[in-house]
Design a protein around this motif. Structure first.
Motif, PDB file in Angstrom:
ATOM      1  N   ARG A 110      -6.324 -19.359 -22.478  1.00 12.53           N
ATOM      2  CA  ARG A 110      -8.078 -19.968 -23.083  1.00 12.53           C
ATOM      3  C   ARG A 110      -9.214 -19.855 -22.138  1.00 12.53           C
ATOM      4  O   ARG A 110      -8.557 -20.724 -20.628  1.00 12.53           O
ATOM      5  CB  ARG A 110      -8.362 -21.119 -24.364  1.00 12.53           C
TER       6      ARG A 110
ATOM      7  N   GLU B 105      -0.366 -16.752 -26.730  1.00 11.25           N
ATOM      8  CA  GLU B 105      -1.943 -16.703 -27.691  1.00 11.25           C
ATOM      9  C   GLU B 105      -2.879 -16.151 -26.162  1.00 11.25           C
ATOM     10  O   GLU B 105      -2.387 -17.590 -25.477  1.00 11.25           O
ATOM     11  CB  GLU B 105      -1.703 -18.186 -28.159  1.00 11.25           C
ATOM     12  N   VAL B 106      -3.441 -15.341 -26.283  1.00  5.14           N
ATOM     13  CA  VAL B 106      -4.164 -15.140 -25.101  1.00  5.14           C
ATOM     14  C   VAL B 106      -5.935 -15.122 -25.761  1.00  5.14           C
ATOM     15  O   VAL B 106      -5.395 -13.909 -26.875  1.00  5.14           O
ATOM     16  CB  VAL B 106      -4.315 -14.238 -24.420  1.00  5.14           C
ATOM     17  N   ASP B 107      -6.823 -15.409 -25.387  1.00  4.60           N
ATOM     18  CA  ASP B 107      -8.052 -15.293 -26.632  1.00  4.60           C
ATOM     19  C   ASP B 107      -9.050 -13.838 -25.742  1.00  4.60           C
ATOM     20  O   ASP B 107      -8.965 -14.221 -24.503  1.00  4.60           O
ATOM     21  CB  ASP B 107      -9.428 -16.552 -26.065  1.00  4.60           C
TER      22      ASP B 107
ATOM     23  N   SER C 247       5.870 -21.441 -25.666  1.00  7.52           N
ATOM     24  CA  SER C 247       4.275 -20.949 -25.719  1.00  7.52           C
ATOM     25  C   SER C 247       4.608 -20.377 -24.465  1.00  7.52           C
ATOM     26  O   SER C 247       3.988 -21.424 -23.067  1.00  7.52           O
ATOM     27  CB  SER C 247       3.519 -22.278 -26.268  1.00  7.52           C
TER      28      SER C 247
ATOM     29  N   SER D  27       5.234 -18.768 -29.074  1.00  7.32           N
ATOM     30  CA  SER D  27       3.708 -17.806 -29.319  1.00  7.32           C
ATOM     31  C   SER D  27       3.532 -17.733 -27.475  1.00  7.32           C
ATOM     32  O   SER D  27       3.627 -18.622 -27.262  1.00  7.32           O
ATOM     33  CB  SER D  27       2.963 -19.694 -29.540  1.00  7.32           C
TER      34      SER D  27
ATOM     35  N   GLU E 286      -0.299 -20.244 -23.030  1.00 11.44           N
ATOM     36  CA  GLU E 286      -1.691 -19.603 -24.083  1.00 11.44           C
ATOM     37  C   GLU E 286      -2.498 -19.638 -22.488  1.00 11.44           C
ATOM     38  O   GLU E 286      -2.519 -20.247 -21.620  1.00 11.44           O
ATOM     39  CB  GLU E 286      -1.818 -21.356 -24.685  1.00 11.44           C
TER      40      GLU E 286
ATOM     41  N   SER F 244       6.323 -24.374 -21.633  1.00 10.74           N
ATOM     42  CA  SER F 244       5.499 -24.534 -21.944  1.00 10.74           C
ATOM     43  C   SER F 244       4.285 -23.272 -20.773  1.00 10.74           C
ATOM     44  O   SER F 244       4.610 -24.586 -19.861  1.00 10.74           O
ATOM     45  CB  SER F 244       4.252 -25.377 -22.671  1.00 10.74           C
TER      46      SER F 244
ATOM     47  N   GLU G 126       0.785 -23.293 -19.206  1.00  7.92           N
ATOM     48  CA  GLU G 126      -0.963 -23.368 -20.174  1.00  7.92           C
ATOM     49  C   GLU G 126      -2.437 -22.799 -19.338  1.00  7.92           C
ATOM     50  O   GLU G 126      -2.264 -22.989 -17.895  1.00  7.92           O
ATOM     51  CB  GLU G 126      -1.801 -24.488 -19.809  1.00  7.92           C
TER      52      GLU G 126
END
Length: 228
Positions: free
Chosen positions: A200, A172-174, A196, A170, A198, A149, A151
């Motif tokens: 944010r 995922e980028v805001d 993953s 996964s 991520e 992961s 983060e």
């Protein structure tokens, strides 16, 4: 058969979005720079904005400011590009963050380069830019996660863009748009393979150099006022 009419809720009763909170926070920031709010008043209102749940609750914090009573919205700032400017990002990384069957962290007060590579292979990587010093407006984070992961956290007043993907994983980028055209833009690219990635924003954290510019404007306004 009588049908019961359902009355639509008033605008003030609608749930507030993050974009609406950001808009109110921008108005409060400008009010601080213009000397309409003290630092304590600004901090108190921003804290209330983060807790607000409805549009009506947000409006309370700017009701006594001129920006709340303007006839129409001003021109919206152009959004940050979804790809870095050609030549702005080097091919070679300025920093490598590697975790193989382990964990690696970059956080606190540190200077970001233009390109950061993160590798999480059966491990975890945390890259926290919420208190970092940005020497460049465009920053690329290339993240690779294999059974691991990555983060990533950024200040809430930067722009954030994602360009990577996932393979049985996964990614995922805001997407985040800053209201300041001079704010840094963080691009997150790479792959998550059975892992993953991520990225944010960290609410309540802002880029320090942008705040410094605000403080300089406040100081300039105070000096101008005292000289009269």
């Amino acid at each position: 058969m009588d049908l019961q009419k359902q009355t639509a809720p008033a605008v003030s009763e609608l749930r507030a979005s993050d974009a609406e909170r950001d808009r109110i926070a921008d108005i409060l920031r400008d009010a601080l720079a213009e000397g309409r709010l003290t630092a304590d008043e600004h901090a108190e209102r921003v804290e209330g904005v983060l807790r607000a749940k409805t549009v009506g609750e947000l409006d309370v914090f700017i009701r006594d400011l001129p920006a709340a009573h303007r006839q129409g919205p001003g021109p919206s700032p152009a959004p940050a590009p979804y790809r870095p400017t050609a030549g702005a990002i080097p091919i070679d990384p300025d920093d490598n963050v590697v975790a193989i069957f382990s964990s690696a962290v970059r956080k606190g007060r540190w200077r970001t380069g233009r390109r950061i590579h993160a590798y999480a292979i059966f491990g975890s990587v945390e890259i926290d830019l919420s208190e970092a010093l940005f020497d460049h407006q465009q920053v690329m984070i290339k993240a690779f996660s294999v059974f691991g992961s990555v983060e990533i956290r950024v200040p809430e007043n930067v722009s954030l863009r994602g360009m990577g993907g996932g393979v049985l994983g996964s990614f995922e980028v805001d997407t985040l748009d800053s209201g300041d055209p001079e704010a840094p833009v963080v691009y997150v690219d790479g792959w998550a393979v059975l892992g993953s990635v991520e990225a944010r924003p960290r609410r309540g954290k802002v880029v320090a150099d942008i705040l410094d510019r605000v403080h300089r404007k406040v100081d300039k306004g105070l000096r101008k006022h005292l000289n009269h």
